[in-house]
Write an enzyme that holds these catalytic residues in place. Sequence first.
Site, PDB file in Angstrom:
ATOM      1  N   PRO A   2      12.560   1.570  -0.025  1.00 39.27           N
ATOM      2  CA  PRO A   2      11.870   2.069  -1.219  1.00 39.27           C
ATOM      3  C   PRO A   2      12.652   3.192  -1.883  1.00 39.27           C
ATOM      4  O   PRO A   2      13.181   4.075  -1.214  1.00 39.27           O
ATOM      5  CB  PRO A   2      10.530   2.567  -0.660  1.00 39.27           C
ATOM      6  CG  PRO A   2      10.328   1.795   0.592  1.00 39.27           C
ATOM      7  CD  PRO A   2      11.703   1.596   1.166  1.00 39.27           C
ATOM      8  N   GLU A   3      12.728   3.137  -3.212  1.00 36.99           N
ATOM      9  CA  GLU A   3      13.450   4.140  -3.973  1.00 36.99           C
ATOM     10  C   GLU A   3      12.448   5.018  -4.713  1.00 36.99           C
ATOM     11  O   GLU A   3      11.247   4.922  -4.506  1.00 36.99           O
ATOM     12  CB  GLU A   3      14.439   3.455  -4.914  1.00 36.99           C
ATOM     13  CG  GLU A   3      15.448   2.582  -4.174  1.00 36.99           C
ATOM     14  CD  GLU A   3      16.413   1.865  -5.094  1.00 36.99           C
ATOM     15  OE1 GLU A   3      16.680   2.369  -6.204  1.00 36.99           O
ATOM     16  OE2 GLU A   3      16.906   0.788  -4.711  1.00 36.99           O
ATOM     17  N   HIS A 103       2.211  -3.135  13.947  1.00 37.71           N
ATOM     18  CA  HIS A 103       3.227  -2.103  13.710  1.00 37.71           C
ATOM     19  C   HIS A 103       2.642  -0.857  13.043  1.00 37.71           C
ATOM     20  O   HIS A 103       3.343  -0.135  12.336  1.00 37.71           O
ATOM     21  CB  HIS A 103       4.382  -2.642  12.873  1.00 37.71           C
ATOM     22  CG  HIS A 103       4.928  -3.958  13.347  1.00 37.71           C
ATOM     23  ND1 HIS A 103       5.560  -4.096  14.562  1.00 37.71           N
ATOM     24  CD2 HIS A 103       4.890  -5.192  12.780  1.00 37.71           C
ATOM     25  CE1 HIS A 103       5.915  -5.363  14.717  1.00 37.71           C
ATOM     26  NE2 HIS A 103       5.519  -6.041  13.668  1.00 37.71           N
TER      27      HIS A 103
END
Length: 276
Positions: A2-3, A103
């Site tokens: 992710p940016e 997770h």
Amino acid sequence: MPELPEVETVANSVNSRVRGQSIVSVWLTRYKEPFKTSRAEMADELPGLRIERVYREGKHIVFDLVGEKGRKAGAEKQTQWIVHLGMTGRLLVSPPEVPRPDHTHAVVTLSGGRELRFVDARRFGRLALHRGGGFHGPGREPLSISPQDFVALFRNRKLLIKAALLNQKLLHGVGNIYADESLFRAGIRPTAVTGRLSRARLLRLHAAVQEILRKAIERGGSSVSDYVDADGAAGFFQLEHKVYMRTGEPCLVCGRPIQRIVLAGRGTHFCAHCQR
């Protein structure tokens, strides 16, 4: 990974759902990888604190926390909870009756009854406590840096411009997707040497970076892998990509095929005709 637009979207969506709520309890996974602060410290310190706000700093999500009395402690005691999503990390705000995804590595139970869950299949994300307040990312903020400071940051450097944009110590938050898209919008080839770019071209790149990032935030980011917001919803900016992951497809401006090379260890997409 992710940016900036994806991290901004997650931070804003989490903030709107948890701001003002207190942390009732914390459950943490047995795996050590997600934690830069020990599990024992985190489990002991977070309960009882109230979330004042959640925001993005670089590619990090920052939770500003205050004590039970609702006032900040002294600067030396102020606590911030720092979340880095890594490659596959998610922050989800869910009712407790919704099954926890596989997770899930941290669950923060909130006073409003919901759970804030950190889910990360590959365990490259990180959770940490930062004491003393004032957490900062490693480089300059691309959405607020002035044109003059942007030019000064990149002038006289011998890096290729794509590598310079990916250097988080220079400009934090810009990653592979938005570097490719910004360079295309500015008409600059990713192999151009940063120090040889004119002031006019660097100013054009500054405008392109900010325009691309703001538009991506408006669209909720780019969902090209695991990225979703706090409700588990995907973004839509990937529908507007002009070059990223469009190898061999016709350029939307000139019709020539989009090319792909590897720069700074990352797949790099560009139009050899439109970018000089």
